[in-house]
Scaffold this active site. Sequence first.
Site, PDB file in Angstrom:
ATOM      1  N   CYS A 176      -3.435 -35.788   0.742  1.00 17.96           N
ATOM      2  CA  CYS A 176      -4.463 -36.683   1.716  1.00 17.96           C
ATOM      3  C   CYS A 176      -4.820 -36.464   0.480  1.00 17.96           C
ATOM      4  CB  CYS A 176      -4.551 -36.779   2.817  1.00 17.96           C
ATOM      5  SG  CYS A 176      -3.484 -36.904   3.894  1.00 17.96           S
TER       6      CYS A 176
ATOM      7  N   GLU B 256      -4.684 -41.007  10.297  1.00 18.49           N
ATOM      8  CA  GLU B 256      -5.135 -40.861   9.052  1.00 18.49           C
ATOM      9  C   GLU B 256      -4.500 -41.698   8.084  1.00 18.49           C
ATOM     10  OE1 GLU B 256      -4.932 -39.456   5.782  1.00 18.49           O
ATOM     11  OE2 GLU B 256      -4.385 -36.904   6.060  1.00 18.49           O
TER      12      GLU B 256
END
Lengths: 516, 516
Positions: B294, B257
């Site tokens: 994120c 990720e």
Amino acid sequence: MHEPGSQLIGNTDSAEGQQTFQAFSPQRQEWLTPSFREATAEEINRAVMLAAAAFSTYKKTDGAQRAAFLRAIADGIVALGDELINTASAESGLPLMRLQGERDRTTNQLRLFADLITEGSWVNARIDKGAPDVRQIQIPLGVVAVFGASNFPLAFSVAGGDTAAALAAGCTVVCKAHPAHPHTSHLVAEAIRKAAGQTGMPEGVFSLLHGATIATGQQLAVHPLLSAIAFTGSFKGGKALYDTATRRAVPIPVFAEMGSVNPVFFLPGILKEKGETLATQFLQSLTMGVGQFCTNPGLFITHAENGAFMDTLQKNIAALPAGCMLTPGILDAYNKGLGQLRQAGAQVLGKAEGNAHEAAPALLQISVQQAIANPALCHEVFGPSSLHIRANGPQELYSLAAALEGQLTATIHGTEEDLRQHAGLVDILREKAGRLVINGFPTGVAVNHAMVHGGPWPATTPAAGTSVGTAAIYRFCRPVCYQDFPAYLLPPELQDGNPLGIWRLLNGQFSKEALQ
Amino acid sequence: MHEPGSQLIGNTDSAEGQQTFQAFSPQRQEWLTPSFREATAEEINRAVMLAAAAFSTYKKTDGAQRAAFLRAIADGIVALGDELINTASAESGLPLMRLQGERDRTTNQLRLFADLITEGSWVNARIDKGAPDVRQIQIPLGVVAVFGASNFPLAFSVAGGDTAAALAAGCTVVCKAHPAHPHTSHLVAEAIRKAAGQTGMPEGVFSLLHGATIATGQQLAVHPLLSAIAFTGSFKGGKALYDTATRRAVPIPVFAEMGSVNPVFFLPGILKEKGETLATQFLQSLTMGVGQFCTNPGLFITHAENGAFMDTLQKNIAALPAGCMLTPGILDAYNKGLGQLRQAGAQVLGKAEGNAHEAAPALLQISVQQAIANPALCHEVFGPSSLHIRANGPQELYSLAAALEGQLTATIHGTEEDLRQHAGLVDILREKAGRLVINGFPTGVAVNHAMVHGGPWPATTPAAGTSVGTAAIYRFCRPVCYQDFPAYLLPPELQDGNPLGIWRLLNGQFSKEALQ
């Protein structure tokens, strides 16, 4: 057709390439007409661009619409009748009956996926009501490049399992025909094009490209608008595509089925009980279709006494018929593979006779020590040969099993007593293969919901996939979730009322109910 | 602890490394003690070897046993009390309350996976009775290397979502601690070790390695006994692991990720209706946790008139507090990222004040033309800044959306009329992101069954995965099928009687029934 064959790019027959190639009849040992044009870089680009444009419409079709398309393809393939079977036989050397069976397999696959997407629960809808409200569904990836296989001109080629799964998922497809059967590919692609027209699918939902050089496939694999690659063939071919796809600026997944030696373990009790019968059945599995299956048993292992079994194998192998292989290149690789095994010290247990144009079944043997010292000895030799390894007792058997590379299948023959005693072998083999078979043979891959045709590297990449069975559809999807969406923007699968009546995971519970 | 911290390899504290490193307190601007030893090549090897040995036992535990282990980890984390929270705060600069919330998230995740595997249907059992009899189940991949993230010292680190999912699946874990919070990692790893002992898990089911250099991670990534890698962090770090893992002799999957700019589209109607409110909410989302998520909204797009909205943003940005970032390196990258944007022609709409050790919130602006001509302008600048793009009308808005790279999230703010008029925008954004949000903000990722925390490259690899929510477990599994197995060799999930009472796909139909 006297003119060289063209690319089928959407509804256009495109004949820009000046380079041509011909298929070869392995039975008649002659080049076939017409020749086919190699796709140009421009044509490859046009096919992918059209597929990307078609995707924006095709992804919005519902399951019933795509099912109608898949069923129309199946009907179209049936309607091609003897022309398709005869053409495929001329190009592949495969017998008519084998190809008729493969045609049934192909149309059944298309219909199985049609049923799956008509029912609709395959999208794995998940709804968590709460704050936030989150709803997940599988969506299609985009444009998929399908590389046809040499050994299944119908079932693993133009309208084969990969194409069926990708179209079912809502992806559009650009297929690169295998150069060994361009005319067969052309006929099937025309059937797909016709089916697309009949069922109102967008132009470019499917295109067919030809090419006998590596360049065609590589140019296709690097196209920026491609979302995934599906491939069935050699390790060399699959690895080359994997390397290309993972080194792109935007890497894409490659679902490559690259073959396997499919080890078969024969345990002592069952060999004692019916060694002769097993030997006969093993040779049938080994030589079926001239051994040209990904699941062909290329390796078999025994330990302890196995007299009648080995005697029968050695006695019968020599009398087995040789057969013509799919292409001169495949035959050449088969003979070279056997030569390399002999050079590396494998003992020839027996070999059939055949003329220079045919592959003769063969059995060879190495020791466990040789196998562990030189893993290359256990690599696939595509064709009707198998390598015997004789272990000295169960410990050596287990060591060998633990040293095996990834496989599509692993098989054990044993009595109940054998199997209970060797439960540890099942345990080891589960880490090695995608399909475990007890008291059967690996050839023959059922097309259903539970099948896994895949396995750890180098059998396939990635291991978490199957190229046969309904679960194959998930290779061409990814999950997306909708957070706090108003009802009018949600796809039917995720609407409170569950208008499609599908199974969904509601706050963690499977249900077909509507949400209150 | 005054001695330098050690590796926790199974039950052994291993202190072989001579090279040490220290964490840094961003709030106090000082190096923290104790220092920690960098794992040696030998230690890395030993941790993976032990994990591989443990896998052969751990994979045979049932869901209830693994659930007890996960719950014991959660309890152990709670029992660490203030020491854990204070240590994490010292190492990360994150406030205590934020870390208390993150601890709850971490223990809730562990318990959610415990519930999932206790219930048991997650294995996706599929049974096709017939000839052959084929039964499919998901099995664990093997040893997973988990790379902890900098920005969630608990929830995406040692006992975070990746570890929870991998352990739940039946994989063993070697965790590489993020060097910014080694002491926090050490405490949590001790809790895992203790939980493993309490619940009878094999030694080596979990090990923790430290390292501040790239070499540690790379040595771990190339270990032949590793089966998969999970990573949360920068694009640079994730890409390096992806390149290493895909070029191994036996490639393994990397679930990385790698962050995202999380575009937020504000449509005209809603800006007119409540532009000021949206501006305030947007700045809250942007600056929460000093923008170190994120899912931070690093890009926002408007078209047409947006006076009150932009005015409020510009008016309020300057007054927002600056904050200390996780590490001096991250602060440096933030300031450099803003500098590069300015150099490339971005206009500064407003910037807060702060001292040299803090990150000041900032808003910048570029045109659609700039964004399309130079896609690097839209790359993530990790921290509390966002880039505004003003489109001239809906067509330019759509062009911009279509030109975006892959994202974790994409958000649209609109009235019903806005949204109905811009259904095409939803359609485009669905191809770009793993999570679509309507009238909310991307920060805050719910942990449930439907969440998708993933998306097309460069947000994650592969797109077909999620690192948050129960579906995250499937990253660490592959399907295997059992063909013609006798009942006594089948796992309970696949036995006719369905002793676990789980949902299964029986000949294509979902059912909890036993087979006749």
